[in-house]
Design a protein around this motif. Structure first.
Motif, PDB file in Angstrom:
ATOM      1  N   GLU B   5       0.831  -1.213   0.000  1.00 58.28           N
ATOM      2  CA  GLU B   5       0.000   0.000   0.000  1.00 58.28           C
ATOM      3  C   GLU B   5       0.865   1.263   0.000  1.00 58.28           C
ATOM      4  OE1 GLU B   5      -3.055  -0.231  -0.810  1.00 58.28           O
ATOM      5  OE2 GLU B   5      -2.858  -2.411  -0.664  1.00 58.28           O
ATOM      6  N   SER B   6       1.966   1.210   0.755  1.00 57.65           N
ATOM      7  CA  SER B   6       2.835   2.388   0.769  1.00 57.65           C
ATOM      8  C   SER B   6       3.503   2.574  -0.592  1.00 57.65           C
ATOM      9  CB  SER B   6       3.871   2.284   1.894  1.00 57.65           C
ATOM     10  OG  SER B   6       4.812   1.270   1.619  1.00 57.65           O
ATOM     11  N   LEU B   7       3.781   1.465  -1.249  1.00 56.76           N
ATOM     12  CA  LEU B   7       4.361   1.564  -2.593  1.00 56.76           C
ATOM     13  C   LEU B   7       3.367   2.164  -3.573  1.00 56.76           C
ATOM     14  CD1 LEU B   7       6.347  -1.752  -3.137  1.00 56.76           C
ATOM     15  CD2 LEU B   7       7.216   0.516  -2.584  1.00 56.76           C
ATOM     16  N   LEU B   8       2.115   1.702  -3.469  1.00 60.06           N
ATOM     17  CA  LEU B   8       1.090   2.201  -4.385  1.00 60.06           C
ATOM     18  C   LEU B   8       0.930   3.710  -4.212  1.00 60.06           C
ATOM     19  CD1 LEU B   8      -1.040   1.507  -6.533  1.00 60.06           C
ATOM     20  CD2 LEU B   8      -2.714   1.290  -4.678  1.00 60.06           C
ATOM     21  N   ARG B 153      -0.703  -2.609  -8.167  1.00 60.03           N
ATOM     22  CA  ARG B 153      -0.138  -3.354  -7.028  1.00 60.03           C
ATOM     23  C   ARG B 153       0.707  -4.535  -7.524  1.00 60.03           C
ATOM     24  NH1 ARG B 153      -5.281  -1.897  -4.903  1.00 60.03           N
ATOM     25  NH2 ARG B 153      -5.044  -0.656  -2.990  1.00 60.03           N
ATOM     26  N   LEU B 154       0.131  -5.277  -8.446  1.00 64.10           N
ATOM     27  CA  LEU B 154       0.843  -6.452  -8.965  1.00 64.10           C
ATOM     28  C   LEU B 154       2.157  -6.035  -9.630  1.00 64.10           C
ATOM     29  CD1 LEU B 154       1.103  -9.440  -9.561  1.00 64.10           C
ATOM     30  CD2 LEU B 154      -0.431  -9.133 -11.531  1.00 64.10           C
ATOM     31  N   VAL B 177       0.456  -9.103 -19.186  1.00 68.29           N
ATOM     32  CA  VAL B 177       0.248 -10.309 -18.377  1.00 68.29           C
ATOM     33  C   VAL B 177      -0.345  -9.919 -17.014  1.00 68.29           C
ATOM     34  CG1 VAL B 177       1.441 -12.156 -17.112  1.00 68.29           C
ATOM     35  CG2 VAL B 177       1.935 -11.775 -19.537  1.00 68.29           C
ATOM     36  N   CYS B 178       0.158  -8.822 -16.439  1.00 63.94           N
ATOM     37  CA  CYS B 178      -0.397  -8.347 -15.160  1.00 63.94           C
ATOM     38  C   CYS B 178      -1.889  -8.052 -15.301  1.00 63.94           C
ATOM     39  CB  CYS B 178       0.317  -7.079 -14.704  1.00 63.94           C
ATOM     40  SG  CYS B 178       2.044  -7.355 -14.277  1.00 63.94           S
ATOM     41  N   GLU B 179      -2.251  -7.368 -16.407  1.00 67.47           N
ATOM     42  CA  GLU B 179      -3.657  -7.015 -16.618  1.00 67.47           C
ATOM     43  C   GLU B 179      -4.525  -8.260 -16.800  1.00 67.47           C
ATOM     44  OE1 GLU B 179      -2.028  -2.853 -18.486  1.00 67.47           O
ATOM     45  OE2 GLU B 179      -2.420  -4.571 -19.779  1.00 67.47           O
ATOM     46  N   LEU B 180      -4.021  -9.229 -17.549  1.00 69.48           N
ATOM     47  CA  LEU B 180      -4.790 -10.462 -17.742  1.00 69.48           C
ATOM     48  C   LEU B 180      -4.921 -11.241 -16.439  1.00 69.48           C
ATOM     49  CD1 LEU B 180      -3.445 -11.780 -21.197  1.00 69.48           C
ATOM     50  CD2 LEU B 180      -5.577 -10.528 -20.736  1.00 69.48           C
ATOM     51  N   LEU B 181      -3.887 -11.206 -15.605  1.00 74.15           N
ATOM     52  CA  LEU B 181      -3.952 -11.918 -14.326  1.00 74.15           C
ATOM     53  C   LEU B 181      -4.996 -11.296 -13.402  1.00 74.15           C
ATOM     54  CD1 LEU B 181      -0.219 -12.808 -13.533  1.00 74.15           C
ATOM     55  CD2 LEU B 181      -2.112 -14.408 -13.901  1.00 74.15           C
ATOM     56  N   ILE B 182      -5.055  -9.943 -13.374  1.00 70.21           N
ATOM     57  CA  ILE B 182      -6.079  -9.288 -12.549  1.00 70.21           C
ATOM     58  C   ILE B 182      -7.463  -9.546 -13.144  1.00 70.21           C
ATOM     59  CG2 ILE B 182      -6.973  -7.035 -11.785  1.00 70.21           C
ATOM     60  CD1 ILE B 182      -4.520  -8.125 -10.181  1.00 70.21           C
ATOM     61  N   ARG B 189      -5.174  -9.254  -4.035  1.00 70.72           N
ATOM     62  CA  ARG B 189      -5.262 -10.106  -2.850  1.00 70.72           C
ATOM     63  C   ARG B 189      -5.654 -11.550  -3.220  1.00 70.72           C
ATOM     64  NH1 ARG B 189      -2.560  -9.744   1.496  1.00 70.72           N
ATOM     65  NH2 ARG B 189      -2.441  -7.535   0.974  1.00 70.72           N
ATOM     66  N   GLU B 190      -6.619 -11.650  -4.117  1.00 69.52           N
ATOM     67  CA  GLU B 190      -7.116 -12.961  -4.547  1.00 69.52           C
ATOM     68  C   GLU B 190      -6.033 -13.690  -5.356  1.00 69.52           C
ATOM     69  OE1 GLU B 190      -9.822 -14.148  -3.413  1.00 69.52           O
ATOM     70  OE2 GLU B 190      -9.801 -16.008  -4.592  1.00 69.52           O
ATOM     71  N   LEU B 191      -5.336 -12.927  -6.175  1.00 72.66           N
ATOM     72  CA  LEU B 191      -4.227 -13.504  -6.948  1.00 72.66           C
ATOM     73  C   LEU B 191      -3.170 -14.061  -6.000  1.00 72.66           C
ATOM     74  CD1 LEU B 191      -2.452 -11.999 -10.014  1.00 72.66           C
ATOM     75  CD2 LEU B 191      -1.089 -12.603  -8.015  1.00 72.66           C
ATOM     76  N   ILE B 192      -2.835 -13.268  -4.968  1.00 75.39           N
ATOM     77  CA  ILE B 192      -1.814 -13.704  -4.006  1.00 75.39           C
ATOM     78  C   ILE B 192      -2.232 -14.995  -3.315  1.00 75.39           C
ATOM     79  CG2 ILE B 192      -0.738 -13.118  -1.777  1.00 75.39           C
ATOM     80  CD1 ILE B 192       0.500 -11.704  -4.234  1.00 75.39           C
ATOM     81  N   SER B 193      -3.494 -15.066  -2.876  1.00 73.16           N
ATOM     82  CA  SER B 193      -3.853 -16.280  -2.143  1.00 73.16           C
ATOM     83  C   SER B 193      -3.883 -17.486  -3.075  1.00 73.16           C
ATOM     84  CB  SER B 193      -5.134 -16.121  -1.332  1.00 73.16           C
ATOM     85  OG  SER B 193      -6.171 -15.731  -2.172  1.00 73.16           O
ATOM     86  N   ASN B 194      -4.184 -17.276  -4.356  1.00 72.39           N
ATOM     87  CA  ASN B 194      -4.113 -18.387  -5.305  1.00 72.39           C
ATOM     88  C   ASN B 194      -2.670 -18.828  -5.558  1.00 72.39           C
ATOM     89  OD1 ASN B 194      -6.635 -19.454  -6.942  1.00 72.39           O
ATOM     90  ND2 ASN B 194      -7.080 -17.387  -6.207  1.00 72.39           N
ATOM     91  N   PHE B 195      -1.775 -17.865  -5.761  1.00 76.83           N
ATOM     92  CA  PHE B 195      -0.376 -18.221  -6.019  1.00 76.83           C
ATOM     93  C   PHE B 195       0.278 -18.870  -4.794  1.00 76.83           C
ATOM     94  CE2 PHE B 195       1.629 -17.029 -10.090  1.00 76.83           C
ATOM     95  CZ  PHE B 195       0.509 -16.595 -10.769  1.00 76.83           C
ATOM     96  N   ALA B 196      -0.164 -18.471  -3.612  1.00 75.32           N
ATOM     97  CA  ALA B 196       0.439 -19.036  -2.399  1.00 75.32           C
ATOM     98  C   ALA B 196       0.155 -20.531  -2.270  1.00 75.32           C
ATOM     99  CB  ALA B 196      -0.058 -18.295  -1.167  1.00 75.32           C
ATOM    100  N   GLU B 197      -0.984 -20.954  -2.796  1.00 75.01           N
ATOM    101  CA  GLU B 197      -1.389 -22.355  -2.664  1.00 75.01           C
ATOM    102  C   GLU B 197      -1.047 -23.181  -3.896  1.00 75.01           C
ATOM    103  OE1 GLU B 197      -2.621 -23.635   0.072  1.00 75.01           O
ATOM    104  OE2 GLU B 197      -2.461 -21.644   1.008  1.00 75.01           O
ATOM    105  N   MET B 198      -0.559 -22.500  -4.932  1.00 72.39           N
ATOM    106  CA  MET B 198      -0.380 -23.157  -6.226  1.00 72.39           C
ATOM    107  C   MET B 198       0.748 -24.183  -6.209  1.00 72.39           C
ATOM    108  SD  MET B 198       0.065 -20.994  -9.707  1.00 72.39           S
ATOM    109  CE  MET B 198      -1.341 -19.939  -9.302  1.00 72.39           C
TER     110      MET B 198
END
Lengths: 452, 452
Positions: B5-8, B153-154, B177-182, B189-198
């Motif tokens: 968030e601070s980066l954004l 953010r991504l 690729v970032c845009e397609l992933l979002i 946040r949803e992307l992160i939780s998916n990648f964490a479990e992948m």
């Protein structure tokens, strides 16, 4: 050109030799019977071993067992057995294997007189020698006259390959295993064609695996003992050598096996540009059967320390004479300060633990990701071979007796001190223990080794 | 403590900046329209890229494409395109990627003017730039206003990880690729939780594998082109880094990612006690897109020669500035004379071929059996690193252009010649190309790299 038939001709005992052995055996058996009768000892002597089974090679020895009633204690039996042995052979020497026996000579023939208990089946056995007469009885009642020479052929092949003998340091095939194999396959030729086509493990009989008890590559159930793998002493390597030899024989190139090349020279090691070290500890002065397994453990520990230290051990040899010498050849005697340590794939749940564990620790680089795995590069404590072994050896178990000598470990370099090239372990390294199909023992060596 | 968030907050362009960019873009688009009309050129300018999609970060550049009618030949289009570009920006420079374009500045903002053909679907495409306006249209019609910041953010996460950008040497994630992933996951946040479990590969959509055409670890079908994996530039390593980062974020330790450690010093390599060499060949004076893949090939060839020679390469880096430098770190610069060569298991029918092949050849030891395998020990031709590479390099392909320079290869030792520690490739080795989670690029570096 030598082949198995020329070997059989040369090393099958002559009629004269067999007759001489028969006379000696008969005389000793007679004497033992007489003494037992005179002294009221409830024991009977019996001829066992390869001569008794007519599967012996030229110049072998005689094995005479004295079977005692189980009314005696083990101690009484041993004491009486040694007395009996001393009474019937020249130059009697007491020796100690699983229990004591007498080794002596008669008319130039080596004779062992071994006391044991008289049993009818293996379940009654007190020590493994008690079972030996059962083996003799089994072989004599199962092998035909013709099959005796088939056993001799197999023994000669195995001797040529350096894998005959059940002694712990040989990892080879015992005479009894040879007899059971001929019992199974019928002839030497049939055994060869089976081994030439064989892949993976050999289990005889097939059902022997049901218990899950035997896991070695070659399982051969002892028909006299349901709980025993008669081939337990055969290592994967020895088993593999017999398979390879069978392939060569089946392909018509058996001359490779029976015509060994010349022995190598100790100074050959200088050409290899590798790091050799002799690891020497004092001999504890105990019998080979006690010392050898500990020396093997000593070697394993040294090789494992060198492997973990990054010195890349490539081969090794053991010699037990005045001292216990282990020689190890390594690719290098000095290693880089940095060592890379592989962590889990990032896909694994524990990848985060690996990262957190190493973060902030004193590392040389990382943790980092390469491909899909985590790595960290850390600093080695020891970069010099000698330091590495000296620092670590104290914390390893190298056997009850050798442990007492760990602190007296000396590390010698036969390349720096060329006099060490005369050391027996160097010769062993270039010519013996390290397995080499190329240097299959020349058959001329056989007579010198007939007491095996 | 920095976080996403601070980066954004820091790197999302201000309203002022966006307004300024908007004015510049509008002015250039207007000029281009006008010139095309005046000169009767059948072409229309269009704003593309991250500013057009409102997914840009602070200090980015502007991408303006000029779409020509397909009635023009590629040559005519390029010539007219360069003329148009030169007319609308300051300091215009012609650059050459897949085809030529103009790069210049306007009010301190970098502006690229790129000619392309006007198409409606990817099947009409002549070169890949023709497809770019389709991407802009897709993203603008699929992402909501809120999702634009999710893309930012991504991008900021990926920049922090050093894996943002589709340039060939980066092996990273492009903005598209970032845009397609979002678009796929909805939110950062949803992307992160998916990648964490992948675990293992990611294929979007699942059906994309039916053709068997795509084999890379991460397949993301371009919705504007059925034949294209939009994520083809993402290496296994970059993909793995995002997974690892997602695990860290999900575990609440994201500070590791955003708070990099200090840069390392070139002299750090001296502590490693390994062998470093810089392999240097002249730069052929061509564009990065031509040179880089050949430099990668050059590195692969050097590493492979060193591996086969037994020098145990452990890591490497590339730098392309005045020369092409490949630095490789090996465990050693001199190897033993002897090398062990592993043959088949004795169980394999070809074991006999191996034995016959090596018998009688000049070997240092063997062939022999260890365990169940055959081995032979042979003599190495080269035992010194420099000899080994110099002798072999001539017979390897290192790319059409670099092949011409193979004979000018110089091998330098930054440990012997400490002045070489100042070489860029050494810095790259300790700090950049070689992946290090520990040294995730500090966000301060971002602005300097915004033109990537």
């Amino acid at each position: 050109m030598k082949n198995i038939e020329s070997l059989l001709e040369k090393f099958k005992p002559s009629w004269e030799e067999q007759e001489k052995y028969g006379h000696i055996a008969a005389r000793i058996l007679h004497d033992l019977f007489r003494i037992c009768e005179e002294k009221g000892i409830d024991a009977d002597p019996i001829l066992v071993g390869s001569f008794a089974k007519d599967t012996n090679l030229r110049g072998g020895d005689l094995d005479i067992f004295v079977r005692f009633s189980k009314k005696y204690t083990a101690r009484e039996m041993e004491k009486l057995g040694l007395e009996l042995g001393r009474a019937v052979v020249s130059d009697p020497q007491a020796k100690y294997a699983e229990h004591p026996y007498i080794s002596g000579y008669q008319d130039g023939v080596k004779v062992d007189v071994v006391p044991c208990f008289r049993i009818d089946k293996s379940s009654e056995m007190v020590s493994s020698v008690d079972r030996t007469p059962l083996h003799t009885r089994y072989v004599n009642s199962h092998l035909s006259e013709e099959q005796k020479d088939e056993v001799r052929r197999l023994k000669l092949l195995l001797k040529s390959l350096g894998i005959y003998g059940s002694e712990i340091y040989r990892n080879g095939f015992s005479g009894y295993v040879c007899e059971l194999l001929i019992d199974r396959y019928g002839t030497y030729r049939e055994l060869i064609s089976n081994f030439a086509e064989m892949r993976g493990r050999l289990v005889i009989p097939k059902g022997a695996l049901h218990s899950g008890k035997f896991t070695s590559p070659f399982v051969l159930m002892d028909p006299c003992d349901d709980n025993r793998n008669a081939a337990a002493s055969v290592s994967l390597e020895s088993f593999s050598k017999l398979k390879m030899a069978a392939k060569l024989i089946s392909s018509g190139v058996e001359s490779i096996i029976f015509n060994g090349t010349e022995a190598r020279n100790a100074s050959d090691i200088l050409k290899r540009h590798t790091a050799f070290r002799i690891f020497r500890i004092p001999h504890p002065g105990l019998v080979p059967d006690t010392v050898y397994p500990q020396a093997v453990k000593f070697r394993e520990v040294i090789v494992s320390i060198l492997h973990d230290g990054g010195f890349i051990p490539v081969s090794s040899a053991i010699d037990i004479t005045e001292d216990i010498d282990v020689m190890v050849e390594c690719e290098r005697a000095v290693v880089p300060r940095v060592v890379r340590h592989q962590g889990p794939s990032v896909d694994m749940p524990n990848s985060i633990d690996f990262l957190m564990k190493w973060r902030g620790k004193k590392v040389m680089r990382g943790p980092y990701i390469q491909g899909d795995r985590l790595y960290v590069e850390i600093e080695r404590e020891c970069t010099v071979l000698e330091d590495c072994v000296m620092r670590s050896i104290g914390s390893y178990d190298i056997g009850k007796n050798l442990n007492l000598f760990r602190e007296q470990l000396k590390i010698l370099d036969p390349v720096q001190d060329m006099a060490l090239l005369e050391t027996k372990v160097v010769d062993t390294f270039v010519n013996e223990i390290f397995p080499r199909m190329e240097k299959i023992v020349g058959i001329e060596h056989l007579s010198a080794r007939e007491d095996l």
